[in-house]
Design a protein around this motif. Structure first.
Motif, short mmCIF file in Angstrom:
data_model
loop_
_atom_site.label_atom_id
_atom_site.label_comp_id
_atom_site.label_asym_id
_atom_site.label_seq_id
_atom_site.Cartn_x
_atom_site.Cartn_y
_atom_site.Cartn_z
N GLU A 1 49.53 80.27 47.58
CA GLU A 1 50.97 80.04 47.44
C GLU A 1 51.79 81.11 48.16
N GLU A 2 51.32 81.57 49.32
CA GLU A 2 52.04 82.60 50.08
C GLU A 2 53.05 82.01 51.06
N ARG A 3 52.75 80.84 51.61
CA ARG A 3 53.68 80.19 52.54
C ARG A 3 54.54 79.16 51.83
N LEU A 4 53.91 78.39 50.97
CA LEU A 4 54.62 77.36 50.21
C LEU A 4 54.17 77.40 48.76
N ASP A 5 55.12 77.29 47.84
CA ASP A 5 54.78 77.22 46.42
C ASP A 5 53.92 75.98 46.17
N SER A 6 52.97 76.10 45.26
CA SER A 6 52.08 75.02 44.82
C SER A 6 51.07 74.60 45.88
N LEU A 7 50.88 75.40 46.94
CA LEU A 7 49.91 75.07 47.97
C LEU A 7 48.95 76.23 48.18
N ARG A 8 47.66 75.90 48.22
CA ARG A 8 46.62 76.89 48.51
C ARG A 8 45.96 76.51 49.83
N CYS A 9 45.49 77.52 50.53
CA CYS A 9 44.88 77.31 51.83
C CYS A 9 43.73 78.30 52.03
N VAL A 10 42.67 77.83 52.67
CA VAL A 10 41.52 78.68 53.02
C VAL A 10 41.32 78.52 54.52
N ALA A 11 41.01 79.63 55.21
CA ALA A 11 40.83 79.57 56.66
C ALA A 11 39.68 80.45 57.11
N ALA A 12 39.13 80.07 58.26
CA ALA A 12 38.10 80.87 58.91
C ALA A 12 38.49 81.05 60.38
N PRO A 13 38.24 82.25 60.93
CA PRO A 13 38.60 82.50 62.32
C PRO A 13 37.57 81.93 63.28
N ILE A 14 38.02 81.62 64.47
CA ILE A 14 37.14 81.25 65.57
C ILE A 14 37.17 82.43 66.54
N VAL A 15 36.03 83.11 66.65
CA VAL A 15 35.95 84.35 67.42
C VAL A 15 34.83 84.22 68.44
N ASP A 16 35.10 84.67 69.65
CA ASP A 16 34.09 84.71 70.70
C ASP A 16 33.95 86.16 71.15
N GLY A 17 32.88 86.81 70.70
CA GLY A 17 32.72 88.24 70.98
C GLY A 17 33.81 89.03 70.29
N ASP A 18 34.64 89.70 71.06
CA ASP A 18 35.76 90.46 70.50
C ASP A 18 37.08 89.72 70.61
N THR A 19 37.04 88.47 71.03
CA THR A 19 38.27 87.72 71.27
C THR A 19 38.50 86.69 70.17
N VAL A 20 39.67 86.75 69.56
CA VAL A 20 40.06 85.77 68.56
C VAL A 20 40.65 84.57 69.30
N LEU A 21 40.01 83.43 69.14
CA LEU A 21 40.47 82.22 69.82
C LEU A 21 41.44 81.42 68.95
N GLY A 22 41.25 81.47 67.64
CA GLY A 22 42.09 80.70 66.73
C GLY A 22 41.50 80.71 65.34
N GLY A 23 41.89 79.72 64.58
CA GLY A 23 41.39 79.59 63.22
C GLY A 23 41.54 78.16 62.73
N VAL A 24 40.75 77.81 61.74
CA VAL A 24 40.78 76.49 61.11
C VAL A 24 41.04 76.69 59.63
N SER A 25 41.90 75.84 59.07
CA SER A 25 42.21 75.96 57.65
C SER A 25 42.24 74.61 56.96
N VAL A 26 42.05 74.65 55.65
CA VAL A 26 42.19 73.49 54.78
C VAL A 26 43.24 73.85 53.74
#
Length: 171
Positions: free
Chosen positions: A112-137
């Motif tokens: 509930e950090e961005r929106l009240d009543s909503l939870r989210c879990v995410a994992a980063p997409i990393v290639d070596g030392d480079t952060v490419l992005g992330g995926v969340s539910v």
């Protein structure tokens, strides 16, 4: 990233029934580049191209946790830590502590950090030392109980990111 990740983002949305986002960091914001709705997904203020304060999303924190410290400092200096809800991390010390936990766990949480009543879990997409992005539910707190929030979704996300990473490297 979009081409490699999109089928897996769709599969994760179908599997969980929830809202799945693929995000990148751009100019110190978390930016949505793919958005898929599962059959029970909530309809919130998310859309392709939406820029969100990076510290207020699980996806953003997952990316921040794997960026060089100098880049994190640059983003925080430029964008600050605006509070979106009462639960938003709003101090540098609290954020740094959370980023260390994310690096250790491999996943990030938005309770509930961005929106009240909503939870989210995410994992980063990393290639070596480079952060490419992330995926969340993301899901309403009523459907994202502790077991689903802390165990089921993190495992599904880690599997999804592994598939995306394989496709990025070998296809």
């Amino acid at each position: 990233l979009y081409t490699a990740a999109n089928p897996h983002v769709t599969s994760l949305a179908d599997d969980t029934g929830e809202l799945v986002n693929l995000m990148i960091e751009e100019h110190g914001y978390a930016v949505i580049i793919a958005l898929k709705h599962g059959d029970a997904a909530v309809d919130i203020d998310s859309y392709i191209g939406r820029r969100i304060p990076i510290h207020a999303t699980a996806n953003g924190k997952a990316m921040l946790a794997h960026m060089p410290e100098a880049r994190v400092d640059e983003i925080l200096d430029r964008r600050g830590l605006p509070r979106l809800t009462d639960n938003t991390v709003s101090t540098t010390e609290a954020l740094q502590n959370e980023l260390a936990s994310i690096r250790a766990a491999g996943v990030a949480y938005d309770d509930e950090e961005r929106l009240d009543s909503l939870r989210c879990v995410a994992a980063p997409i990393v290639d070596g030392d480079t952060v490419l992005g992330g995926v969340s539910v993301s899901a309403p707190t009523s459907r994202m109980g502790e077991d689903r929030f802390r165990e089921t979704m993190p495992e599904k996300l880690e599997n999804t990111v592994e598939l995306i990473t394989i496709d990025l490297r070998y296809s």
